[in-house]
Design an enzyme around this catalytic site. Structure first.
Site, PDB file in Angstrom:
ATOM      1  N   ASP A  58       0.859  -1.186   0.000  1.00 54.72           N
ATOM      2  CA  ASP A  58       0.000   0.000   0.000  1.00 54.72           C
ATOM      3  C   ASP A  58       0.892   1.232   0.000  1.00 54.72           C
ATOM      4  O   ASP A  58       1.352   1.680   1.056  1.00 54.72           O
ATOM      5  CB  ASP A  58      -0.885   0.010   1.250  1.00 54.72           C
ATOM      6  CG  ASP A  58      -2.101  -0.890   1.105  1.00 54.72           C
ATOM      7  OD1 ASP A  58      -2.777  -0.811   0.066  1.00 54.72           O
ATOM      8  OD2 ASP A  58      -2.369  -1.675   2.028  1.00 54.72           O
ATOM      9  N   ARG A 128      -7.740  10.153   1.237  1.00 54.52           N
ATOM     10  CA  ARG A 128      -7.095   9.141   0.393  1.00 54.52           C
ATOM     11  C   ARG A 128      -7.610   9.217  -1.046  1.00 54.52           C
ATOM     12  O   ARG A 128      -6.946   8.707  -1.956  1.00 54.52           O
ATOM     13  CB  ARG A 128      -7.339   7.744   0.950  1.00 54.52           C
ATOM     14  CG  ARG A 128      -6.699   7.490   2.303  1.00 54.52           C
ATOM     15  CD  ARG A 128      -7.195   6.186   2.894  1.00 54.52           C
ATOM     16  NE  ARG A 128      -6.871   5.048   2.071  1.00 54.52           N
ATOM     17  CZ  ARG A 128      -7.479   3.852   2.154  1.00 54.52           C
ATOM     18  NH1 ARG A 128      -8.475   3.675   3.018  1.00 54.52           N
ATOM     19  NH2 ARG A 128      -7.113   2.857   1.372  1.00 54.52           N
ATOM     20  N   LYS A 158      -8.678   0.782  -6.770  1.00 54.27           N
ATOM     21  CA  LYS A 158      -9.485   0.338  -5.635  1.00 54.27           C
ATOM     22  C   LYS A 158     -10.408   1.477  -5.193  1.00 54.27           C
ATOM     23  O   LYS A 158     -10.146   2.643  -5.506  1.00 54.27           O
ATOM     24  CB  LYS A 158      -8.582  -0.114  -4.477  1.00 54.27           C
ATOM     25  CG  LYS A 158      -7.634   0.955  -3.929  1.00 54.27           C
ATOM     26  CD  LYS A 158      -6.702   0.353  -2.881  1.00 54.27           C
ATOM     27  CE  LYS A 158      -5.865   1.431  -2.226  1.00 54.27           C
ATOM     28  NZ  LYS A 158      -4.879   0.887  -1.265  1.00 54.27           N
ATOM     29  N   HIS A 159     -11.544   1.161  -4.518  1.00 54.20           N
ATOM     30  CA  HIS A 159     -12.053  -0.125  -4.064  1.00 54.20           C
ATOM     31  C   HIS A 159     -13.358  -0.356  -4.812  1.00 54.20           C
ATOM     32  O   HIS A 159     -14.368   0.259  -4.450  1.00 54.20           O
ATOM     33  CB  HIS A 159     -12.309  -0.121  -2.563  1.00 54.20           C
ATOM     34  CG  HIS A 159     -11.137   0.324  -1.736  1.00 54.20           C
ATOM     35  ND1 HIS A 159     -10.797   1.668  -1.566  1.00 54.20           N
ATOM     36  CD2 HIS A 159     -10.206  -0.384  -1.042  1.00 54.20           C
ATOM     37  CE1 HIS A 159      -9.729   1.750  -0.789  1.00 54.20           C
ATOM     38  NE2 HIS A 159      -9.344   0.520  -0.450  1.00 54.20           N
ATOM     39  N   HIS A 171     -12.980  -1.791   7.486  1.00 53.04           N
ATOM     40  CA  HIS A 171     -12.113  -2.555   8.381  1.00 53.04           C
ATOM     41  C   HIS A 171     -12.898  -3.044   9.600  1.00 53.04           C
ATOM     42  O   HIS A 171     -12.510  -4.023  10.245  1.00 53.04           O
ATOM     43  CB  HIS A 171     -10.937  -1.700   8.865  1.00 53.04           C
ATOM     44  CG  HIS A 171      -9.966  -1.346   7.782  1.00 53.04           C
ATOM     45  ND1 HIS A 171     -10.156  -0.278   6.940  1.00 53.04           N
ATOM     46  CD2 HIS A 171      -8.790  -1.925   7.410  1.00 53.04           C
ATOM     47  CE1 HIS A 171      -9.147  -0.208   6.093  1.00 53.04           C
ATOM     48  NE2 HIS A 171      -8.301  -1.181   6.351  1.00 53.04           N
ATOM     49  N   ASP A 243      -9.923  -7.061  -1.152  1.00 51.47           N
ATOM     50  CA  ASP A 243      -9.299  -6.263  -0.108  1.00 51.47           C
ATOM     51  C   ASP A 243      -8.841  -7.251   0.963  1.00 51.47           C
ATOM     52  O   ASP A 243      -9.094  -8.461   0.852  1.00 51.47           O
ATOM     53  CB  ASP A 243     -10.293  -5.238   0.455  1.00 51.47           C
ATOM     54  CG  ASP A 243      -9.609  -4.021   1.060  1.00 51.47           C
ATOM     55  OD1 ASP A 243      -8.414  -4.115   1.385  1.00 51.47           O
ATOM     56  OD2 ASP A 243     -10.280  -2.989   1.233  1.00 51.47           O
TER      57      ASP A 243
END
Length: 454
Positions: A58, A128, A158-159, A171, A243
């Protein structure tokens, strides 16, 4: 499988990683380590592999995000802002990221982030993402893909099909995207289609419940319908990867069940399994045989040796320049007499560089750092500066309640408000208060903001 590789342990734990290679893993995702020892360890592992290994990481903010000795760049939203101020600068940043990754032996980067951050409450995408505008995300995503490809780096968008309009961190739990297919096509899917046209090599599925694509209320990661849509409707023919399989968005499934369902859905690669050796045994016990021909063909195209060095000098000073170009000021900054800095931090940053730089202008500056439900009183007559440090982090779950409360309490009193993160952090501050957004709390950002304040 793409299991985790701890860069700091690549020498001491080399036999374990070598065992995984000989056991047939497709590659690794790298966390941590030091550039020189990492590149040496990767070269040894590559020499033992039957096919080139996928060495991924990453690196949304460059090699320095994971590896000591690499350059740490500002987040994507700040790169986008800097590009508006200095056209062509984003391409220079992407060039540096690619060349440093190649030097370290990393041949696959999990970027660009193609999410369109349209939800100000998004706890995990936020800065991000390049933008809340799909055209801007598409353009910068395409640029990164082309620069990476030119430097022999595999890019991973992504995503899919889009994590930007969510208020839940995948997460921790499974976010739901409540949009029609028409709405997805108008926003979320546009950068992914543009990435396909630019030749993106890999797509990462998000742990997202997207009923417009699959009404079964299951994560896109294990959805036949989502993979079919990506392949047939979007027209993507490269590698499809999950992921991380240890995230809360898949908590309803065991490791073996989630992995098996992802593979049955047409996913090529399983990212970050918790226990790769045990998972391999469990999958083998099912008796299922999955065709690995596409993966083998893909791996044959990868670079196998770290690029010769030393690392490119073009990176020197580039992050600092981009950081300064990205800073955004709203309103007229006032002249201050007796500034008092209240640092609101939900991480490790205490604003010391900002305070020190500002102190060179104002020797009598006062300050304190608040990290919880502390007393928020300020000296009488002081010119209050609020400095907010709240970086986007996995498993964090968003802005803590104490920070929101502190901003509401102090927002009316501040002469200047500074966000060393998302501009949305200042939503509780009075609209009449001049503000500065620095996008992140790096040393360069703190010093640059101090220079701007009169």
């Amino acid at each position: 499988m793409i299991p985790r590789l701890e860069g700091e342990e690549i020498e001491s734990n080399f036999d374990y990683y070598l065992g995984l290679v000989r056991g047939g893993v497709a590659g690794f995702i790298v966390f941590g380590g030091e550039t020189e020892s990492l590149r040496q360890g990767i070269e040894r592992l590559q020499s033992e592999a039957e096919l080139p290994l996928i060495i991924s990481s990453d690196l949304e903010q460059g090699l320095g995000q994971q590896v000591k000795g690499g350059t740490l760049f500002l987040p994507a939203a700040a790169v986008s802002r800097a590009e508006r101020a200095s056209p062509g600068l984003a391409k220079e940043v992407f060039e540096c990221v690619a060349r440093e990754a190649a030097y370290a032996g990393i041949n696959t980067v999990f970027a660009p982030v193609l999410d369109v951050n349209t939800n100000p409450e998004n706890p995990i995408i936020s800065t991000r993402a390049f933008s809340d505008n799909p055209e801007e995300v598409s353009a910068l995503g395409e640029s990164m893909i082309r620069v990476f490809s030119k430097n022999g780096i595999v890019s991973c968008g992504k995503h899919f099909p889009g994590h930007g309009d969510t208020s839940v961190d995948s997460h921790l739990a499974l976010p739901r995207v409540e949009k029609s297919l028409e709405e997805l096509e108008a926003c979320e899917l546009r950068p992914f289609r543009a990435a396909c046209a630019a030749g993106v090599h890999m797509m990462m599925l998000g742990h997202l419940d997207v009923p417009a694509l699959d009404p079964g209320r299951i994560p896109a990661t294990v959805s036949r319908e989502v993979v079919r849509f990506l392949r047939e409707d979007v027209g993507f023919s490269g590698m499809v990867i999950t992921d991380a399989m240890n995230m809360g968005g898949l908590a309803s499934l065991s490791a073996a069940e989630g992995s098996l369902r992802a593979l049955e859905a047409g996913v090529d690669l399983l990212l970050h399994p918790q226990d790769p050796e045990e998972l391999a045994r469990q999958l083998e016990a099912t008796g299922r045989d999955f065709d690995a021909g596409r993966i083998r063909s893909f791996r044959k195209t990868l670079t196998t040796r770290p690029a010769s060095g030393p690392p490119p000098p073009l990176c020197e000073g580039l992050s600092g320049k981009a950081t300064r170009d990205a800073i955004e000021v709203v309103g007229a900054l006032p002249s201050l007499r007796d500034p008092y800095v209240m640092v609101l931090s939900d991480g490790e940053e205490d604003g010391s560089e900002f305070i020190a730089a500002l102190g060179r202008k104002y020797p009598r500056i006062g300050h304190r750092t608040v990290t919880d439900n502390d007393d928020l009183d300020i000296p009488s007559g002081a010119d209050l500066i609020i400095a907010v440090f709240s970086p986007v982090r996995a498993f964090k779950g968003g802005i803590p309640s104490w920070l929101s409360k502190a901003l509401r309490t102090l927002g009316e009193k501040a002469r200047v408000a500074v966000s060393f993160g998302s501009p949305h952090l200042l939503g509780d501050v009075s609209k009449d208060t001049p503000s500065i957004c620095a996008w992140w709390g790096d040393r360069e950002a703190q010093i640059a903001v101090a220079d701007i304040i009169p």
